[in-house]
Design an enzyme around this catalytic site. Structure first.
Site, PDB file in Angstrom:
ATOM      1  N   ARG A 120       0.860  -1.179   0.000  1.00  0.00           N
ATOM      2  CA  ARG A 120       0.000   0.000   0.000  1.00  0.00           C
ATOM      3  C   ARG A 120       0.901   1.234   0.000  1.00  0.00           C
ATOM      4  NH1 ARG A 120      -4.157  -0.521   4.866  1.00  0.00           N
ATOM      5  NH2 ARG A 120      -4.827   1.496   4.018  1.00  0.00           N
ATOM      6  N   HIS A 121       0.331   2.350  -0.322  1.00  0.00           N
ATOM      7  CA  HIS A 121       1.042   3.619  -0.204  1.00  0.00           C
ATOM      8  C   HIS A 121       1.442   3.852   1.251  1.00  0.00           C
ATOM      9  CE1 HIS A 121      -2.668   5.032   1.643  1.00  0.00           C
ATOM     10  NE2 HIS A 121      -3.299   4.415   0.650  1.00  0.00           N
ATOM     11  N   ASN A 173      -5.570   8.874   6.021  1.00  0.00           N
ATOM     12  CA  ASN A 173      -5.468   7.718   6.920  1.00  0.00           C
ATOM     13  C   ASN A 173      -5.418   8.167   8.370  1.00  0.00           C
ATOM     14  OD1 ASN A 173      -3.249   5.940   4.662  1.00  0.00           O
ATOM     15  ND2 ASN A 173      -5.444   5.684   4.927  1.00  0.00           N
ATOM     16  N   ARG A 189      -0.801   9.594  -3.492  1.00  0.00           N
ATOM     17  CA  ARG A 189      -0.144   8.901  -2.386  1.00  0.00           C
ATOM     18  C   ARG A 189       0.632   7.664  -2.839  1.00  0.00           C
ATOM     19  NH1 ARG A 189      -5.680   8.640  -1.943  1.00  0.00           N
ATOM     20  NH2 ARG A 189      -6.733   6.642  -1.575  1.00  0.00           N
ATOM     21  N   GLU A 207      -7.961   3.248  -5.898  1.00  0.00           N
ATOM     22  CA  GLU A 207      -8.735   2.705  -4.780  1.00  0.00           C
ATOM     23  C   GLU A 207     -10.207   2.588  -5.156  1.00  0.00           C
ATOM     24  OE1 GLU A 207      -9.126   0.784  -2.572  1.00  0.00           O
ATOM     25  OE2 GLU A 207      -8.513   1.617  -0.638  1.00  0.00           O
TER      26      GLU A 207
END
Length: 343
Positions: free
Chosen positions: A125-126, A132, A171, A191
């Site tokens: 993942r980033h 987040n 990101r 996403e």
């Protein structure tokens, strides 16, 4: 295994009677390829095999029986894909007849590309994003300070890939920026589209759309965000990415939680209903080693602190549940009120 023409005729007749589709795939191997396959199989399953059985002899006997019983497909048998598999990629040949429809064409495309026998992929993942930290879903926010630190650590820890695939979102692009290698931003790796819920926290979704929130918890696989996507949509969207990976090696994929769940499900053999709950943590490099179509997944945490974005299915998924029940499994984030300390 339908080695005889009679067996294949019975299958074709049954499919015709039941209005079902069928396709024949005939794969022949030269002796070098057979020996190579046997050695790789024994090596891959070495730790799992019963040491009291002579597996090399067992496999050789099985191949011998197949060779004795096998009747080549006749010109009248269709739809058919014939693959001449060779240890020499230059001799790998595929012919077909009677192929129709998108699914059969896709199968033909996969078989037409000789599979790299041993390859490795890297997934992550980033780095932690600003959204987040605030518990917000979707959006296109940049990396947090800790997310930037993860990007630096990833550039050191990840072996130099031959290809780098990111999503189109900032990101993921920022996470891979310091890693050398040719790169492509793919829309398929974006996403999941949260529609009307983009950029909201789970608390805000419960406040504004409590029924939608409950419906999603009831069936996370099939639920589609209004004006957005479902996990079923996502599984279909990433299919081309998975097929592309199978003809490559040493690819680094930097994407998002929901997308990587769908991709990792392929390598892990996960049931569809369990896909939305695969744990793909932030700041972790996932190394997938493949031998043919056998895969081993190794998570490598890079030990950069970050928030936890993993949310389990709550016990109560009914539309009339309380806010406390709905938010029971929401992970902590920085704009949530701090818990009271009772002395």
């Amino acid at each position: 295994m339908h080695l005889t023409r009679l067996s294949r005729q019975l299958i074709a007749a049954f499919c015709n009677e039941t209005s079902s589709h069928h396709i024949l795939v005939e794969i022949t191997c030269d002796e070098v390829e057979v020996a190579d396959n046997m050695e790789r199989t024994l090596k891959f399953y070495e730790k799992k095999l019963d040491k009291n059985i002579d597996w090399r002899h067992t496999i050789q006997e099985k191949v011998h029986r197949y060779h004795e019983d096998y009747e080549p497909c006749s010109p009248l048998e269709a739809p058919l894909i014939s693959v001449n598999a060779s240890a020499n990629p230059a001799l790998h040949a595929v012919t077909a007849r009677g192929i129709q429809g998108a699914l059969q064409t896709m199968i033909l495309g996969v078989l037409a590309s000789p599979l790299i026998k041993e390859h490795v992929f890297y997934f992550t993942r980033h780095g932690e994003s600003k959204f987040n930290m605030m518990g917000r879903i979707g959006g296109d926010s940049g990396l947090s300070e800790r997310g930037s630190k993860y990007a630096e650590r990833l550039a050191i820890a990840c072996p130099t890939p031959k290809l780098i695939w990111t999503s189109e979102l900032e990101r993921t692009i920022a996470t891979a920026r310091a890693i050398p290698g040719p790169r492509t931003a793919l829309r398929e790796l974006n996403e999941i589209n949260a529609g009307i819920c983009e950029g909201l926290t789970y608390e805000e979704i419960q406040e504004r759309f409590p029924q939608e929130f409950a419906w999603r918890d009831q069936d996370k696989l099939k639920y589609r965000y209004p004006h957005g996507e479902s996990y079923l949509d996502l599984l279909q969207r990433v299919d081309n990415v998975v097929q592309g990976l199978m003809t490559a090696s040493e690819v680094l994929v930097v994407s998002h939680q929901a997308v990587l769940r769908c991709i990792m499900a392929y390598f892990m053999g996960t049931k569809p209903e369990d896909v939305p709950y695969i744990n793909v943590p932030l700041h972790t490099l996932l190394v997938v080693r493949a031998s043919g179509y056998d895969f081993e997944v190794e998570p490598v945490p890079l030990k950069v602190e970050c928030v936890d974005t993993y949310r389990l299915q709550p016990k109560n998924c009914s539309p009339g549940r309380t806010d406390a029940d709905a938010l029971q499994t929401v992970p902590a984030h920085f704009d949530a009120p701090l818990p009271q300390v009772i002395n």
